[in-house]
Design a protein around this motif. Structure first.
Motif, PDB file in Angstrom:
ATOM      1  N   PHE A  62      34.532  34.415  30.540  1.00  0.00           N
ATOM      2  CA  PHE A  62      33.705  34.155  31.715  1.00  0.00           C
ATOM      3  C   PHE A  62      34.545  34.102  32.985  1.00  0.00           C
ATOM      4  O   PHE A  62      34.099  34.538  34.058  1.00  0.00           O
ATOM      5  CB  PHE A  62      32.921  32.858  31.537  1.00  0.00           C
ATOM      6  N   LEU A  63      35.756  33.572  32.887  1.00  0.00           N
ATOM      7  CA  LEU A  63      36.644  33.545  34.050  1.00  0.00           C
ATOM      8  C   LEU A  63      36.999  34.966  34.493  1.00  0.00           C
ATOM      9  O   LEU A  63      37.061  35.251  35.694  1.00  0.00           O
ATOM     10  CB  LEU A  63      37.914  32.760  33.716  1.00  0.00           C
ATOM     11  N   GLY A  64      37.206  35.859  33.523  1.00  0.00           N
ATOM     12  CA  GLY A  64      37.459  37.257  33.855  1.00  0.00           C
ATOM     13  C   GLY A  64      36.271  37.893  34.555  1.00  0.00           C
ATOM     14  O   GLY A  64      36.425  38.658  35.519  1.00  0.00           O
ATOM     15  N   ASN A  65      35.066  37.556  34.094  1.00  0.00           N
ATOM     16  CA  ASN A  65      33.858  38.047  34.761  1.00  0.00           C
ATOM     17  C   ASN A  65      33.761  37.532  36.188  1.00  0.00           C
ATOM     18  O   ASN A  65      33.379  38.273  37.103  1.00  0.00           O
ATOM     19  CB  ASN A  65      32.609  37.612  33.975  1.00  0.00           C
ATOM     20  N   LEU A  66      34.124  36.253  36.372  1.00  0.00           N
ATOM     21  CA  LEU A  66      34.098  35.673  37.719  1.00  0.00           C
ATOM     22  C   LEU A  66      35.076  36.390  38.643  1.00  0.00           C
ATOM     23  O   LEU A  66      34.771  36.658  39.805  1.00  0.00           O
ATOM     24  CB  LEU A  66      34.435  34.182  37.639  1.00  0.00           C
ATOM     25  N   SER A  67      36.246  36.723  38.128  1.00  0.00           N
ATOM     26  CA  SER A  67      37.247  37.425  38.929  1.00  0.00           C
ATOM     27  C   SER A  67      36.773  38.831  39.298  1.00  0.00           C
ATOM     28  O   SER A  67      36.970  39.287  40.436  1.00  0.00           O
ATOM     29  CB  SER A  67      38.576  37.505  38.165  1.00  0.00           C
ATOM     30  N   ILE A  68      36.151  39.523  38.357  1.00  0.00           N
ATOM     31  CA  ILE A  68      35.611  40.858  38.641  1.00  0.00           C
ATOM     32  C   ILE A  68      34.513  40.768  39.703  1.00  0.00           C
ATOM     33  O   ILE A  68      34.436  41.603  40.622  1.00  0.00           O
ATOM     34  CB  ILE A  68      35.075  41.506  37.353  1.00  0.00           C
ATOM     35  N   LEU A  69      33.674  39.748  39.599  1.00  0.00           N
ATOM     36  CA  LEU A  69      32.627  39.540  40.592  1.00  0.00           C
ATOM     37  C   LEU A  69      33.214  39.337  41.981  1.00  0.00           C
ATOM     38  O   LEU A  69      32.721  39.894  42.971  1.00  0.00           O
ATOM     39  CB  LEU A  69      31.787  38.316  40.214  1.00  0.00           C
ATOM     40  N   ASP A  70      34.270  38.512  42.068  1.00  0.00           N
ATOM     41  CA  ASP A  70      34.883  38.238  43.367  1.00  0.00           C
ATOM     42  C   ASP A  70      35.471  39.509  43.980  1.00  0.00           C
ATOM     43  O   ASP A  70      35.365  39.737  45.194  1.00  0.00           O
ATOM     44  CB  ASP A  70      35.976  37.174  43.221  1.00  0.00           C
ATOM     45  N   ILE A  71      36.097  40.340  43.146  1.00  0.00           N
ATOM     46  CA  ILE A  71      36.652  41.606  43.640  1.00  0.00           C
ATOM     47  C   ILE A  71      35.531  42.512  44.158  1.00  0.00           C
ATOM     48  O   ILE A  71      35.617  43.083  45.250  1.00  0.00           O
ATOM     49  CB  ILE A  71      37.447  42.318  42.530  1.00  0.00           C
TER      50      ILE A  71
END
Length: 312
Positions: A62-71
């Motif tokens: 989920f943290l990886g998904n959050l990072s992709i979202l921010d990018i």
């Protein structure tokens, strides 16, 4: 019946900070630096969570998904905003405006749901530790994240199509640095009640409800943590949740200030500056918060970095 003149629109003018040249010169280096940090920091989080097997857990998925979202979110408007800060020509095509609006709405909405999902994940990990591997299975992780992405994309496409099919007459100057949907609706000369109703429903579904769910999850987590007899166990539980709580407060606090406060008829430069802060600063701080407060991420980053240098 009046003719529909929306097909005559080829571009919009993004007013942004054009009335404040000194502010533009200040914002360009600041936003450029923050955008670069956002890209590097979030890309590093995604890379580390993929390359280190120890981080192949629901929390880091989920943290990886959050990072992709921010990018994705910052990339929908920051590059064009940086160009406009240095240029007198601050226009965006009709199609480009619609695309920017849709993508920013979609990624921002998905982050609201994803933060709630991450709170649920922490609740299961701390309050149901023995059943956690079964309850939060890889299939459920994929389903939760995928549903958030798809549902918010569908919602945003619907809102964008309805908004951009309105009739626009008079000037086409958007009092914003991006194609923010509320700013675009102010230019419409046809009935905007459907768009406004959809936005209100979306704001209620994506702000108070997920935030209430997050608060409930962390109330139960706090009760469980306080019942742990070991001080070391309490510290470990607090440390795993503190980073997520910091991100939640930063994200929801700024979004609620921007979108839930009473709207003034006249656009104020302070509103746009604050929007820049939440839209650029928050995605930049997310990887900083998670990496500084998370021992596993720091150790994994050192391991991946050392392995890359050894391979050379």
């Amino acid at each position: 019946m009046e003719p529909d003149n929306r097909t005559e629109i080829s571009e919009f003018f993004l007013k942004g900070f054009s009335g404040y040249p000194a502010l533009e010169h200040l914002l360009f280096p600041l936003c450029s630096t923050m955008y670069l940090v956002t890209l590097l920091g979030n890309t590093a989080i995604v890379a580390v969570s993929i390359l280190d097997v120890r981080l192949h857990t629901p929390m880091y998925f989920f943290l990886g998904n959050l990072s992709i979202l921010d990018i994705c979110y910052t990339s929908t408007f920051v590059p064009l905003m940086l160009v406009h800060l240095l240029s007198a020509q601050k226009t965006i095509s009709f199609i480009g405006c619609a695309l920017q609006m849709c993508l920013s709405l979609s990624t921002g909405s998905t982050e609201c749901l994803l933060l709630a999902i991450m709170a649920y994940d922490r609740y299961l990990a701390i309050c149901q530790p023995l059943r956690y591997p079964v309850l939060m299975s890889p299939q459920l992780c994929l389903s939760l994240a995928g549903s958030a992405w798809v549902l918010c994309l569908f919602k945003s496409v619907t809102e964008t199509v309805i908004a951009m099919r309105l009739s626009f007459c008079g000037h086409h100057v958007i009092n914003h640095f991006t194609c923010e949907i509320l700013a675009v609706l102010k230019l419409a000369c046809s009935d905007t009640s459907v768009s406004e109703a959809l936005l209100l429903a979306g704001a209620i579904l994506l702000l108070p409800i997920p935030l209430a769910f997050i608060c409930l999850s962390y109330a139960l987590i706090l009760a469980t943590i306080l019942s742990v007899p070991s001080a070391a166990g309490r510290r470990k539980a607090f440390s795993t949740c503190s980073a997520h709580l910091a991100v939640v407060m930063l994200f929801y606090g700024t979004v609620i200030f921007v979108y839930m406060k009473p709207k003034s008829k006249e656009a104020r430069i302070s509103d746009e500056v604050f929007t820049v802060l939440y839209a650029v600063v928050t995605p930049m701080l997310n990887p900083v918060i998670y990496s500084l407060r998370n021992k596993e991420v720091k150790e994994a980053a050192r391991k991946v970095w050392g392995r890359s240098w050894t391979s050379k």
